[in-house]
Scaffold this motif. Sequence first.
Motif, PDB file in Angstrom:
ATOM      1  N   TYR A  58       0.847  -1.199   0.000  1.00 36.12           N
ATOM      2  CA  TYR A  58       0.000   0.000   0.000  1.00 36.12           C
ATOM      3  C   TYR A  58       0.882   1.248   0.000  1.00 36.12           C
ATOM      4  CZ  TYR A  58       1.038   0.270   5.018  1.00 36.12           C
ATOM      5  OH  TYR A  58       1.664   0.361   6.230  1.00 36.12           O
ATOM      6  N   GLN A  59       0.264   2.358  -0.423  1.00 35.44           N
ATOM      7  CA  GLN A  59       0.978   3.632  -0.534  1.00 35.44           C
ATOM      8  C   GLN A  59      -0.004   4.771  -0.302  1.00 35.44           C
ATOM      9  OE1 GLN A  59       1.988   5.491  -4.487  1.00 35.44           O
ATOM     10  NE2 GLN A  59       4.035   4.708  -3.962  1.00 35.44           N
ATOM     11  N   GLY A  60       0.238   5.556   0.762  1.00 35.87           N
ATOM     12  CA  GLY A  60      -0.612   6.688   1.073  1.00 35.87           C
ATOM     13  C   GLY A  60       0.041   8.008   0.735  1.00 35.87           C
ATOM     14  N   ASP A  61      -0.586   9.092   1.194  1.00 36.12           N
ATOM     15  CA  ASP A  61      -0.033  10.418   0.908  1.00 36.12           C
ATOM     16  C   ASP A  61       1.367  10.580   1.501  1.00 36.12           C
ATOM     17  OD1 ASP A  61      -2.266  11.111  -0.486  1.00 36.12           O
ATOM     18  OD2 ASP A  61      -3.191  12.278   1.146  1.00 36.12           O
ATOM     19  N   PHE A  62       1.593  10.071   2.694  1.00 33.42           N
ATOM     20  CA  PHE A  62       2.900  10.215   3.330  1.00 33.42           C
ATOM     21  C   PHE A  62       3.974   9.501   2.522  1.00 33.42           C
ATOM     22  CE2 PHE A  62       6.156   8.868   6.384  1.00 33.42           C
ATOM     23  CZ  PHE A  62       6.514  10.098   6.921  1.00 33.42           C
ATOM     24  N   GLU A  63       3.663   8.295   2.041  1.00 39.41           N
ATOM     25  CA  GLU A  63       4.646   7.546   1.244  1.00 39.41           C
ATOM     26  C   GLU A  63       4.897   8.210  -0.102  1.00 39.41           C
ATOM     27  OE1 GLU A  63       3.190   5.278   4.454  1.00 39.41           O
ATOM     28  OE2 GLU A  63       2.001   6.030   2.770  1.00 39.41           O
ATOM     29  N   ARG A  64       3.869   8.796  -0.685  1.00 39.28           N
ATOM     30  CA  ARG A  64       4.039   9.446  -1.996  1.00 39.28           C
ATOM     31  C   ARG A  64       4.785  10.769  -1.884  1.00 39.28           C
ATOM     32  NH1 ARG A  64      -1.290   7.647  -2.705  1.00 39.28           N
ATOM     33  NH2 ARG A  64      -2.077   9.689  -2.070  1.00 39.28           N
ATOM     34  N   VAL A  66       6.403  12.203   1.015  1.00 41.62           N
ATOM     35  CA  VAL A  66       7.568  12.319   1.888  1.00 41.62           C
ATOM     36  C   VAL A  66       8.599  11.231   1.616  1.00 41.62           C
ATOM     37  CG1 VAL A  66       8.325  12.371   4.303  1.00 41.62           C
ATOM     38  CG2 VAL A  66       6.134  13.389   3.655  1.00 41.62           C
ATOM     39  N   LEU A  67       8.133  10.022   1.371  1.00 41.99           N
ATOM     40  CA  LEU A  67       9.046   8.886   1.188  1.00 41.99           C
ATOM     41  C   LEU A  67       9.310   8.569  -0.279  1.00 41.99           C
ATOM     42  CD1 LEU A  67       7.766   6.475   3.998  1.00 41.99           C
ATOM     43  CD2 LEU A  67       9.591   8.178   4.104  1.00 41.99           C
ATOM     44  N   ASN A  68       9.097   9.551  -1.149  1.00 40.14           N
ATOM     45  CA  ASN A  68       9.450   9.414  -2.557  1.00 40.14           C
ATOM     46  C   ASN A  68       8.741   8.217  -3.211  1.00 40.14           C
ATOM     47  OD1 ASN A  68      10.730  10.127  -4.947  1.00 40.14           O
ATOM     48  ND2 ASN A  68      12.632   9.011  -4.470  1.00 40.14           N
ATOM     49  N   ARG A  69       7.426   8.143  -3.004  1.00 41.86           N
ATOM     50  CA  ARG A  69       6.562   7.134  -3.625  1.00 41.86           C
ATOM     51  C   ARG A  69       6.960   5.704  -3.232  1.00 41.86           C
ATOM     52  NH1 ARG A  69       3.363   9.643  -7.221  1.00 41.86           N
ATOM     53  NH2 ARG A  69       2.681   7.634  -8.064  1.00 41.86           N
ATOM     54  N   THR A  70       7.306   5.553  -2.004  1.00 43.02           N
ATOM     55  CA  THR A  70       7.674   4.230  -1.494  1.00 43.02           C
ATOM     56  C   THR A  70       6.422   3.387  -1.274  1.00 43.02           C
ATOM     57  OG1 THR A  70       9.614   5.148  -0.389  1.00 43.02           O
ATOM     58  CG2 THR A  70       8.835   3.002   0.377  1.00 43.02           C
ATOM     59  N   TRP A  71       6.535   2.075  -1.563  1.00 43.81           N
ATOM     60  CA  TRP A  71       5.464   1.117  -1.291  1.00 43.81           C
ATOM     61  C   TRP A  71       5.809   0.367  -0.009  1.00 43.81           C
ATOM     62  CZ3 TRP A  71       0.923   0.466  -3.951  1.00 43.81           C
ATOM     63  CH2 TRP A  71       0.816   1.120  -5.187  1.00 43.81           C
ATOM     64  N   LEU A  72       4.808   0.198   0.860  1.00 46.14           N
ATOM     65  CA  LEU A  72       4.993  -0.524   2.114  1.00 46.14           C
ATOM     66  C   LEU A  72       4.296  -1.874   2.049  1.00 46.14           C
ATOM     67  CD1 LEU A  72       4.409   2.324   4.734  1.00 46.14           C
ATOM     68  CD2 LEU A  72       6.567   1.562   3.717  1.00 46.14           C
ATOM     69  N   ASN A  73       4.922  -2.887   2.646  1.00 46.95           N
ATOM     70  CA  ASN A  73       4.325  -4.223   2.697  1.00 46.95           C
ATOM     71  C   ASN A  73       3.251  -4.279   3.782  1.00 46.95           C
ATOM     72  OD1 ASN A  73       6.033  -5.251   0.688  1.00 46.95           O
ATOM     73  ND2 ASN A  73       7.606  -5.801   2.201  1.00 46.95           N
ATOM     74  N   ASP A  96      -6.113   9.247   0.198  1.00 45.20           N
ATOM     75  CA  ASP A  96      -6.227   8.249  -0.868  1.00 45.20           C
ATOM     76  C   ASP A  96      -5.061   7.263  -0.767  1.00 45.20           C
ATOM     77  OD1 ASP A  96      -8.502   9.467  -1.791  1.00 45.20           O
ATOM     78  OD2 ASP A  96      -7.459  10.669  -3.306  1.00 45.20           O
ATOM     79  N   TYR A  97      -5.394   5.981  -0.826  1.00 47.93           N
ATOM     80  CA  TYR A  97      -4.380   4.926  -0.745  1.00 47.93           C
ATOM     81  C   TYR A  97      -4.356   4.146  -2.058  1.00 47.93           C
ATOM     82  CZ  TYR A  97      -3.691   5.453   4.297  1.00 47.93           C
ATOM     83  OH  TYR A  97      -3.374   5.937   5.549  1.00 47.93           O
ATOM     84  N   ASN A  98      -3.137   3.950  -2.601  1.00 43.20           N
ATOM     85  CA  ASN A  98      -2.932   3.028  -3.703  1.00 43.20           C
ATOM     86  C   ASN A  98      -2.663   1.641  -3.135  1.00 43.20           C
ATOM     87  OD1 ASN A  98      -3.162   4.982  -5.781  1.00 43.20           O
ATOM     88  ND2 ASN A  98      -1.033   5.614  -5.451  1.00 43.20           N
ATOM     89  N   LEU A  99      -3.288   0.641  -3.699  1.00 42.20           N
ATOM     90  CA  LEU A  99      -3.135  -0.741  -3.232  1.00 42.20           C
ATOM     91  C   LEU A  99      -2.789  -1.622  -4.424  1.00 42.20           C
ATOM     92  CD1 LEU A  99      -6.376  -0.812  -1.044  1.00 42.20           C
ATOM     93  CD2 LEU A  99      -4.062  -0.404  -0.226  1.00 42.20           C
ATOM     94  N   ARG A 100      -1.926  -2.619  -4.196  1.00 41.19           N
ATOM     95  CA  ARG A 100      -1.564  -3.520  -5.287  1.00 41.19           C
ATOM     96  C   ARG A 100      -1.268  -4.911  -4.738  1.00 41.19           C
ATOM     97  NH1 ARG A 100       4.403  -1.379  -7.399  1.00 41.19           N
ATOM     98  NH2 ARG A 100       5.626  -2.010  -5.544  1.00 41.19           N
ATOM     99  N   PRO A 117     -10.245   2.795  -8.690  1.00 42.70           N
ATOM    100  CA  PRO A 117      -9.417   3.944  -8.279  1.00 42.70           C
ATOM    101  C   PRO A 117      -8.835   3.721  -6.893  1.00 42.70           C
ATOM    102  CG  PRO A 117     -11.710   4.434  -7.902  1.00 42.70           C
ATOM    103  CD  PRO A 117     -11.687   3.068  -8.543  1.00 42.70           C
ATOM    104  N   PRO A 118      -7.971   4.650  -6.407  1.00 35.66           N
ATOM    105  CA  PRO A 118      -7.454   4.538  -5.042  1.00 35.66           C
ATOM    106  C   PRO A 118      -8.597   4.539  -4.019  1.00 35.66           C
ATOM    107  CG  PRO A 118      -6.220   6.157  -6.297  1.00 35.66           C
ATOM    108  CD  PRO A 118      -7.408   5.794  -7.133  1.00 35.66           C
ATOM    109  N   PHE A 119      -8.295   4.011  -2.843  1.00 35.28           N
ATOM    110  CA  PHE A 119      -9.325   3.878  -1.799  1.00 35.28           C
ATOM    111  C   PHE A 119      -9.104   4.914  -0.707  1.00 35.28           C
ATOM    112  CE2 PHE A 119     -10.471   2.159   2.398  1.00 35.28           C
ATOM    113  CZ  PHE A 119     -11.846   2.070   2.226  1.00 35.28           C
ATOM    114  N   ASN A 120     -10.207   5.503  -0.253  1.00 32.78           N
ATOM    115  CA  ASN A 120     -10.195   6.419   0.889  1.00 32.78           C
ATOM    116  C   ASN A 120     -11.188   5.892   1.915  1.00 32.78           C
ATOM    117  OD1 ASN A 120     -10.572   8.694   2.704  1.00 32.78           O
ATOM    118  ND2 ASN A 120      -9.618   9.955   1.124  1.00 32.78           N
ATOM    119  N   ARG A 121     -10.772   5.839   3.161  1.00 31.69           N
ATOM    120  CA  ARG A 121     -11.628   5.208   4.173  1.00 31.69           C
ATOM    121  C   ARG A 121     -12.901   5.977   4.464  1.00 31.69           C
ATOM    122  NH1 ARG A 121      -8.746   5.969  10.117  1.00 31.69           N
ATOM    123  NH2 ARG A 121      -9.117   8.221  10.325  1.00 31.69           N
TER     124      ARG A 121
END
Length: 302
Positions: A58-64, A66-73, A96-100, A117-121
């Motif tokens: 998953y990838q949220g706003d913080f990962e996109r 601040v963390l240079n579009r990092t994906w977290l397990n 908005d969260y990207n999920l894969r 599309p991306p998911f928002n809770r």
Amino acid sequence: MALGALLLLMLLLGLFDDVCAVPAPSGLFMKSINMRHTLTWLPLEDKCNTTVQYSVQYQGDFERLVLNRTWLNAARCQLTSLCQCDLSLELASDSDYNLRVCAHCGRDRSPWQQLVPPFNRIDTVLLSPRMKLDVLGDSVLVSLEDVPQICFVRVSLWRRGLRDQVQEKVVRLKQVLFDSPPLLEGEEYCVQAQIELPSGPRSSPTAPQCVPIPGPESWSLEKRVTVVFGVLLSAGILCTVVWFSVRGLPQTCLRLFHKVELPHSLHFQEDKDILPQIQKEPQEKVHMLKVVAPPPSAVDLL
């Protein structure tokens, strides 16, 4: 030179075929109810000589940002054989969260398939809570169930027939007490509740539930019933004690203190020959003796 480039190209194509030998999962869908977010997908139909496993990122706003579009397990969804993943803890903000998802067949791995599309809770489906009412004197206690932890509950109370005069409380508790001002005795009050997120979305309200507040007559009737029940109970206990004293106690005494027969040696036999002879002590006989004095002689008179 050309031969080397050809070999390099063939090597790259071989590596690409090895990586993409497994097709990507399909049918990604986010099921979110009452802030529980579950990502699902269709099982892989490709033939695999081992159990197909899946990994989720998953990838949220913080990962996109601040963390240079990092994906977290997703910690609980790595190399899992299930076709679903609970992401309720990971999706912890209203962004908005990207999920894969990718599939693994042994050492082979599929390309990543992303949810569109991306998911928002805030798009979660909020269901109405379950509600129970209890009357405590001139107050009403509202008990709630199925309320997510981060959600608020808006509870409304009004007197029947006066829907425009509503008391409202917004809380994060599982119980709400309406006790101020005291509710009117003999009147009926109705309650509704709905769940809402801090960002604004709400569930549909529950169906109104109404309860009467007992009046003085109801309380006196209850007291009369209590007194009658107490009298009947006391009479039953008294009858039990009397019966036990008259019937039960003597029988109990007989069972506990039964008569024991005398030993044979202490029995008196009817046969007189066998009876021991009782020696009577001799009694002294006293005989009455009468002493008669002789008449006086002439000598004695002289």
